[in-house]
Design an enzyme around this catalytic site. Structure first.
Site, mmCIF file in Angstrom:
data_model
loop_
_atom_site.group_PDB
_atom_site.id
_atom_site.type_symbol
_atom_site.label_atom_id
_atom_site.label_comp_id
_atom_site.label_asym_id
_atom_site.label_seq_id
_atom_site.Cartn_x
_atom_site.Cartn_y
_atom_site.Cartn_z
ATOM 1 N N LYS A 1 0.838 -1.215 0.000
ATOM 2 C CA LYS A 1 0.000 0.000 0.000
ATOM 3 C C LYS A 1 0.868 1.257 0.000
ATOM 4 O O LYS A 1 0.660 2.181 -0.777
ATOM 5 C CB LYS A 1 -0.937 0.016 1.235
ATOM 6 C CG LYS A 1 -1.770 -1.243 1.391
ATOM 7 C CD LYS A 1 -2.633 -1.226 2.633
ATOM 8 C CE LYS A 1 -1.895 -1.179 3.949
ATOM 9 N NZ LYS A 1 -1.151 -2.404 4.306
ATOM 10 N N ARG B 1 -9.997 0.372 8.990
ATOM 11 C CA ARG B 1 -9.478 -0.961 9.298
ATOM 12 C C ARG B 1 -10.475 -1.783 10.094
ATOM 13 O O ARG B 1 -10.185 -2.931 10.427
ATOM 14 C CB ARG B 1 -8.241 -0.797 10.160
ATOM 15 C CG ARG B 1 -6.939 -1.113 9.459
ATOM 16 C CD ARG B 1 -5.856 -0.774 10.446
ATOM 17 N NE ARG B 1 -4.624 -1.437 10.241
ATOM 18 C CZ ARG B 1 -3.594 -0.889 9.604
ATOM 19 N NH1 ARG B 1 -3.706 0.284 9.026
ATOM 20 N NH2 ARG B 1 -2.464 -1.535 9.524
ATOM 21 N N ARG C 1 12.215 -4.731 5.148
ATOM 22 C CA ARG C 1 11.893 -3.319 4.861
ATOM 23 C C ARG C 1 12.748 -2.365 5.700
ATOM 24 O O ARG C 1 12.943 -2.560 6.893
ATOM 25 C CB ARG C 1 10.411 -3.049 5.154
ATOM 26 C CG ARG C 1 10.068 -1.564 5.103
ATOM 27 C CD ARG C 1 8.606 -1.296 5.044
ATOM 28 N NE ARG C 1 7.893 -1.782 6.201
ATOM 29 C CZ ARG C 1 6.577 -1.740 6.313
ATOM 30 N NH1 ARG C 1 5.837 -1.259 5.332
ATOM 31 N NH2 ARG C 1 5.989 -2.200 7.391
ATOM 32 N N ARG D 1 11.240 -0.388 11.254
ATOM 33 C CA ARG D 1 10.122 -0.118 12.157
ATOM 34 C C ARG D 1 10.121 -1.111 13.311
ATOM 35 O O ARG D 1 10.447 -2.284 13.115
ATOM 36 C CB ARG D 1 8.805 -0.224 11.377
ATOM 37 C CG ARG D 1 8.308 1.099 10.874
ATOM 38 C CD ARG D 1 7.171 0.969 9.896
ATOM 39 N NE ARG D 1 6.030 0.194 10.363
ATOM 40 C CZ ARG D 1 4.922 0.029 9.648
ATOM 41 N NH1 ARG D 1 4.807 0.587 8.449
ATOM 42 N NH2 ARG D 1 3.929 -0.692 10.113
ATOM 43 N N ARG E 1 -0.261 -8.600 13.780
ATOM 44 C CA ARG E 1 -0.798 -7.660 12.779
ATOM 45 C C ARG E 1 -1.658 -8.423 11.756
ATOM 46 O O ARG E 1 -2.701 -7.933 11.330
ATOM 47 C CB ARG E 1 0.352 -6.914 12.095
ATOM 48 C CG ARG E 1 1.054 -5.938 13.027
ATOM 49 C CD ARG E 1 2.414 -5.518 12.517
ATOM 50 N NE ARG E 1 2.365 -4.694 11.329
ATOM 51 C CZ ARG E 1 3.433 -4.408 10.579
ATOM 52 N NH1 ARG E 1 4.625 -4.867 10.910
ATOM 53 N NH2 ARG E 1 3.303 -3.650 9.510
HETATM 54 P P1 AP5 Z 1 4.933 -1.487 1.880
HETATM 55 O O1 AP5 Z 1 4.427 -0.825 0.649
HETATM 56 O O2 AP5 Z 1 5.757 -0.651 2.814
HETATM 57 O O3 AP5 Z 1 3.744 -2.230 2.641
HETATM 58 P P2 AP5 Z 1 2.401 -1.674 3.282
HETATM 59 O O4 AP5 Z 1 1.244 -2.389 2.662
HETATM 60 O O5 AP5 Z 1 2.363 -0.173 3.255
HETATM 61 O O6 AP5 Z 1 2.587 -2.255 4.750
HETATM 62 P P3 AP5 Z 1 2.559 -1.608 6.189
HETATM 63 O O7 AP5 Z 1 3.357 -2.552 7.056
HETATM 64 O O8 AP5 Z 1 2.982 -0.181 6.201
HETATM 65 O O9 AP5 Z 1 1.050 -1.722 6.504
HETATM 66 P P4 AP5 Z 1 0.375 -1.876 7.841
HETATM 67 O O10 AP5 Z 1 -1.006 -1.777 7.406
HETATM 68 O O11 AP5 Z 1 0.706 -3.045 8.657
HETATM 69 O O12 AP5 Z 1 1.017 -0.690 8.719
HETATM 70 P P5 AP5 Z 1 0.462 0.739 9.117
HETATM 71 O O13 AP5 Z 1 1.610 1.662 9.127
HETATM 72 O O14 AP5 Z 1 -0.741 1.108 8.328
HETATM 73 O O15 AP5 Z 1 5.794 -2.762 1.440
HETATM 74 C C1 AP5 Z 1 6.475 -3.560 2.397
HETATM 75 C C2 AP5 Z 1 7.877 -3.938 1.862
HETATM 76 O O16 AP5 Z 1 7.722 -4.758 0.708
HETATM 77 C C3 AP5 Z 1 8.716 -2.720 1.445
HETATM 78 O O17 AP5 Z 1 10.040 -2.936 1.833
HETATM 79 C C4 AP5 Z 1 8.593 -2.681 -0.085
HETATM 80 O O18 AP5 Z 1 9.758 -2.179 -0.690
HETATM 81 C C5 AP5 Z 1 8.345 -4.144 -0.441
HETATM 82 N N1 AP5 Z 1 7.373 -4.293 -1.530
HETATM 83 C C6 AP5 Z 1 6.235 -3.552 -1.734
HETATM 84 N N2 AP5 Z 1 5.593 -3.986 -2.835
HETATM 85 C C7 AP5 Z 1 6.321 -5.042 -3.312
HETATM 86 C C8 AP5 Z 1 6.146 -5.933 -4.427
HETATM 87 N N3 AP5 Z 1 5.089 -5.800 -5.261
HETATM 88 N N4 AP5 Z 1 7.083 -6.899 -4.612
HETATM 89 C C9 AP5 Z 1 8.159 -7.030 -3.759
HETATM 90 N N5 AP5 Z 1 8.381 -6.214 -2.703
HETATM 91 C C10 AP5 Z 1 7.461 -5.233 -2.477
HETATM 92 O O19 AP5 Z 1 -0.055 0.464 10.629
HETATM 93 C C11 AP5 Z 1 0.830 0.248 11.694
HETATM 94 C C12 AP5 Z 1 0.049 0.157 13.003
HETATM 95 O O20 AP5 Z 1 -0.644 1.411 13.259
HETATM 96 C C13 AP5 Z 1 -1.058 -0.889 13.064
HETATM 97 O O21 AP5 Z 1 -0.545 -2.167 13.414
HETATM 98 C C14 AP5 Z 1 -1.979 -0.292 14.139
HETATM 99 O O22 AP5 Z 1 -1.488 -0.518 15.441
HETATM 100 C C15 AP5 Z 1 -1.923 1.193 13.860
HETATM 101 N N6 AP5 Z 1 -2.974 1.660 12.927
HETATM 102 C C16 AP5 Z 1 -2.782 2.219 11.691
HETATM 103 N N7 AP5 Z 1 -3.958 2.521 11.120
HETATM 104 C C17 AP5 Z 1 -4.916 2.160 11.995
HETATM 105 C C18 AP5 Z 1 -6.339 2.201 11.956
HETATM 106 N N8 AP5 Z 1 -7.005 2.679 10.881
HETATM 107 N N9 AP5 Z 1 -7.013 1.725 13.033
HETATM 108 C C19 AP5 Z 1 -6.375 1.250 14.105
HETATM 109 N N10 AP5 Z 1 -5.031 1.167 14.207
HETATM 110 C C20 AP5 Z 1 -4.306 1.617 13.158
#
Ligand code: AP5
Length: 245
Positions: A44, A119, A158, A191, A202
């Site tokens: 994402k 979410r 990552r 992270r 997660r």
């Molecule tokens: P990347 O694009 O960074 O992945 P992502 O989908 O953005 O994953 P996140 O880990 O950021 O998502 P998340 O939803 O767990 O975390 P968030 O910050 O929202 O890609 C990952 C890696 O793969 C990178 O190194 C990239 O280079 C590589 N890659 C990407 N695409 C690729 C491909 N096609 N092929 C190969 N490699 C690839 O949330 C964190 C925490 O915040 C949650 O756990 C929760 O505690 C809290 N939180 C956030 N939002 C909410 C909400 N709405 N409600 C409640 N709690 C929340």
């Protein structure tokens, strides 16, 4: 008239011209309100900047906003930290509050990309209410479909540049110099929640609390499924296809 603290006289001419050109190009783009849903590591955050630039949208990533609040030790960050460290979701009220505030930004005028929000079904319902009060609705939900087995390698490999949010991957998107941001030369970090152990929680939260959100939007017939296991450029091409249809 300007409420911004930036004095335009101090902005270099080239930057002003570039911003003017960007705004002229943006004025011809259609408005779009998008949601990106997918498990951790599904891509994402990798795809968001591409869509943001192409359609002139704001990118609102609740995870990034919460991490900034945790780093700044704000009251919001102090409340969110414990859940985030454990890989659990923070409370619906906290995240809905930050999205409500963020949507008021001028950069969201032509629409938005919500990355990591909603979410839970409660968050989705509250978002609907927020948008209804503004007379708009979600156009498309991009579902980053991918098998769990692929995600551990993506998450543990990552690295990110905290100030800009730029992400790298040791194998799939390595920086030019290991451990260093390509643009600023500043150090990259991992992270705190990007460990195999926290990933398990997660993923559990994703399957239990977030998958029902996909059903919620499927009933409105606005979900597009993406093959998120493909290489990044192929995923981008799929997104462009979906958004131009
Ligand atoms: P990347 O694009 O960074 O992945 P992502 O989908 O953005 O994953 P996140 O880990 O950021 O998502 P998340 O939803 O767990 O975390 P968030 O910050 O929202 O890609 C990952 C890696 O793969 C990178 O190194 C990239 O280079 C590589 N890659 C990407 N695409 C690729 C491909 N096609 N092929 C190969 N490699 C690839 O949330 C964190 C925490 O915040 C949650 O756990 C929760 O505690 C809290 N939180 C956030 N939002 C909410 C909400 N709405 N409600 C409640 N709690 C929340």
């Amino acid at each position: 008239m300007a409420s911004s603290s930036v004095n335009l006289e101090d902005v270099p001419l080239m930057d002003l011209m570039m911003e003017l050109l960007r705004r002229m190009k943006c004025s011809t783009k259609p408005d779009k309100r998008l949601i990106l849903i997918g498990p951790p590591g599904s891509g994402k955050g990798t795809q968001s900047p591409v869509i943001k630039d192409e359609y002139c949208l704001c990118h609102l990533a609740t995870g990034d906003m919460l991490r900034a609040a945790v780093a700044a030790k704000t009251p919001l960050g102090i409340k969110a930290k414990q859940a985030m460290d454990k890989g659990e979701l923070v409370s619906d009220d906290l995240v809905v509050g930050i999205i409500d505030e963020a949507l008021k930004k001028p950069s969201c005028q032509k629409g938005f990309i919500l990355d990591g929000f909603p979410r839970t079904v409660v968050q989705a319902e509250k978002l609907d209410e927020l948008l209804k009060s503004r007379g708009v609705k979600v156009d498309k939900v991009l579902n980053f479909a991918i098998d769990d087995s692929i995600l551990e390698e993506r998450i543990t490999g990552r690295w990110m540049h905290p100030a800009s949010g730029r992400t790298y991957h040791t194998k799939y998107a390595p920086p030019k110099v290991p451990g260093v941001d390509d643009v600023t030369g500043e150090p990259l970090i991992q992270r705190k929640d990007d460990t195999a152990a926290v990933l398990k929680s997660r993923l559990e939260a994703f399957h239990k609390q977030t998958e029902p959100v996909i059903d919620y939007y499927s009933k409105k017939s606005i979900v597009a499924n993406l093959p998120a296991d493909k290489p990044p450029k192929e995923v981008t091409a799929e997104i462009q296809k979906v958004l131009s249809s």
